[in-house]
Design an enzyme around this catalytic site. Structure first.
Site, PDB file in Angstrom:
ATOM      1  N   TYR A   4      63.292 -57.256   8.809  1.00 32.96           N
ATOM      2  CA  TYR A   4      62.249 -58.242   9.125  1.00 32.96           C
ATOM      3  C   TYR A   4      62.663 -59.005  10.371  1.00 32.96           C
ATOM      4  O   TYR A   4      63.603 -59.791  10.341  1.00 32.96           O
ATOM      5  CB  TYR A   4      62.062 -59.169   7.920  1.00 32.96           C
ATOM      6  CG  TYR A   4      61.070 -60.285   8.067  1.00 32.96           C
ATOM      7  CD1 TYR A   4      60.114 -60.318   9.076  1.00 32.96           C
ATOM      8  CD2 TYR A   4      61.072 -61.333   7.138  1.00 32.96           C
ATOM      9  CE1 TYR A   4      59.201 -61.356   9.173  1.00 32.96           C
ATOM     10  CE2 TYR A   4      60.161 -62.371   7.216  1.00 32.96           C
ATOM     11  CZ  TYR A   4      59.227 -62.389   8.239  1.00 32.96           C
ATOM     12  OH  TYR A   4      58.333 -63.420   8.327  1.00 32.96           O
ATOM     13  N   ARG A  12      60.854 -67.648  13.960  1.00 35.24           N
ATOM     14  CA  ARG A  12      61.470 -68.395  12.857  1.00 35.24           C
ATOM     15  C   ARG A  12      62.998 -68.373  12.932  1.00 35.24           C
ATOM     16  O   ARG A  12      63.643 -69.341  12.537  1.00 35.24           O
ATOM     17  CB  ARG A  12      61.049 -67.774  11.519  1.00 35.24           C
ATOM     18  CG  ARG A  12      59.619 -68.034  11.111  1.00 35.24           C
ATOM     19  CD  ARG A  12      59.500 -69.337  10.343  1.00 35.24           C
ATOM     20  NE  ARG A  12      58.195 -69.474   9.714  1.00 35.24           N
ATOM     21  CZ  ARG A  12      57.865 -70.442   8.867  1.00 35.24           C
ATOM     22  NH1 ARG A  12      58.741 -71.361   8.533  1.00 35.24           N
ATOM     23  NH2 ARG A  12      56.658 -70.503   8.355  1.00 35.24           N
ATOM     24  N   LYS A  52      59.396 -54.834   9.262  1.00 35.98           N
ATOM     25  CA  LYS A  52      58.277 -55.738   9.479  1.00 35.98           C
ATOM     26  C   LYS A  52      58.502 -56.386  10.837  1.00 35.98           C
ATOM     27  O   LYS A  52      59.421 -57.180  11.023  1.00 35.98           O
ATOM     28  CB  LYS A  52      58.224 -56.800   8.376  1.00 35.98           C
ATOM     29  CG  LYS A  52      57.156 -57.877   8.592  1.00 35.98           C
ATOM     30  CD  LYS A  52      57.254 -58.956   7.521  1.00 35.98           C
ATOM     31  CE  LYS A  52      56.268 -60.086   7.788  1.00 35.98           C
ATOM     32  NZ  LYS A  52      56.381 -61.176   6.767  1.00 35.98           N
ATOM     33  N   ILE A  73      51.923 -56.971   6.736  1.00 36.75           N
ATOM     34  CA  ILE A  73      52.420 -57.921   5.734  1.00 36.75           C
ATOM     35  C   ILE A  73      51.865 -59.275   6.146  1.00 36.75           C
ATOM     36  O   ILE A  73      52.246 -59.837   7.163  1.00 36.75           O
ATOM     37  CB  ILE A  73      53.948 -57.891   5.646  1.00 36.75           C
ATOM     38  CG1 ILE A  73      54.378 -56.496   5.163  1.00 36.75           C
ATOM     39  CG2 ILE A  73      54.450 -58.972   4.689  1.00 36.75           C
ATOM     40  CD1 ILE A  73      55.864 -56.316   5.027  1.00 36.75           C
TER      41      ILE A  73
END
Length: 303
Positions: free
Chosen positions: A143, A148, A171, A213
């Site tokens: 991911y 973030r 992802k 997602i």
């Protein structure tokens, strides 16, 4: 485990909801609301669910509570759709422990975010993911979400990791279509590439991504499922027509830090209570009207 991994790979596709973790006003997990939310998502046609990921406030759930929510999640889903367990951490030891618990709980795949805050090098990232994949024999999804984590996993690092047998997917939440295209060209023959960016996900499907997602599917699971089912069938004109009806949600649900807007939206829809954990807070009053309008426009709220 090769057959098991291949079986999971064949099932992972389409619209997968990065589900919120419903909480009561005091911040405790609302398991009744979680059960109802899971059942509603599946009834609406969602293709898979992420348990305790970023949108599920994994960062504020202590280890034992994280595991408890994950076990409840797997039991409630009862194999109706694939469950992807958020098990990432900025400590490799903790990521290994969480991933081992996810396997024990019966999750279909683990979702491992790039280690945040400590800013590992590309070699550090490679060794981190390799360590988890080596110790825990279960399907794992990388991911990458630099918005973030601050650090950004390079295409070269993903390419190296794609050769590890337990790593079956990534992802990509960069929102960069050109980069996504290059990633698919380099690793798409070995691992699945999912978008993790709602606004650009359908476009990336044109180039070989297998699904999205999603945050938006928390509140619009039926529409998102229809969009990505059509896209998987190559019916992009029909997919785009439905997508346009809810495209504004992909921006509106990030009007403030996620999951604050989506939790407010679900509360407004009568599906969850007002709980959220510090340092996240309830959506600022100044944004309530904008989310209300977004829900009305999407047909998810009555006037």
């Amino acid at each position: 485990m090769a057959d098991v991994h291949q079986n999971i790979k064949s099932k992972l596709k389409g619209a997968i909801t990065a589900l919120v973790t419903p909480m009561k006003p005091d911040g405790s997990v609302d398991y009744d609301a979680l059960a109802k939310l899971i059942d509603w998502q599946i009834a609406e046609g969602i293709h898979g669910l992420v348990a305790v990921g970023t949108t599920g406030e994994a960062a504020t759930l202590p280890m034992q509570e994280h595991i408890k929510v994950l076990r409840f999640f797997v039991e409630q889903v009862a194999s109706r759709v694939p469950v992807i367990a958020g098990t990432g951490a900025n400590s490799t030891h903790e990521a290994i422990e969480l991933t081992a618990h996810a396997k024990e709980a019966g999750a279909d795949c683990a979702l491992l975010v790039v280690p945040y805050y400590n800013k590992p090098t590309q070699e550090g990232m490679y060794q981190h993911f390799k360590a988890v994949a080596t110790v825990v024999d279960m399907p794992q999804m990388l991911y990458n979400v630099p918005g973030r984590t601050v650090v950004d996993m390079s295409e070269d690092t993903v390419n190296r990791l794609a050769d590890l047998p337990n790593i079956i997917a990534i992802k990509d939440a960069t929102g960069d279509i050109e980069r996504g295209k290059r990633l698919i060209e380099r690793v798409g023959d070995r691992i699945l590439v999912f978008s993790g960016d709602d606004p650009t996900a359908l476009t990336l499907m044109h180039h070989g991504a297998v699904g999205d997602i999603s945050v938006s599917s928390n509140i619009a699971p039926k529409a998102m499922s229809q969009v990505f089912e059509l896209a998987l069938a190559g019916k992009f004109t029909e997919a785009e027509a439905i997508h346009q009806q809810i495209a504004h949600l992909h921006h509106d649900l990030f009007i403030e830090t996620s999951p604050q807007p989506v939790k407010y939206a679900l509360h407004k829809m009568g599906r969850i209570d007002t709980g959220i954990r510090l340092p996240m807070v309830w959506l600022s009053q100044e944004y309530h009207a904008a989310i209300d309008e977004a829900l009305l426009k999407a047909g998810l709220l009555s006037a």
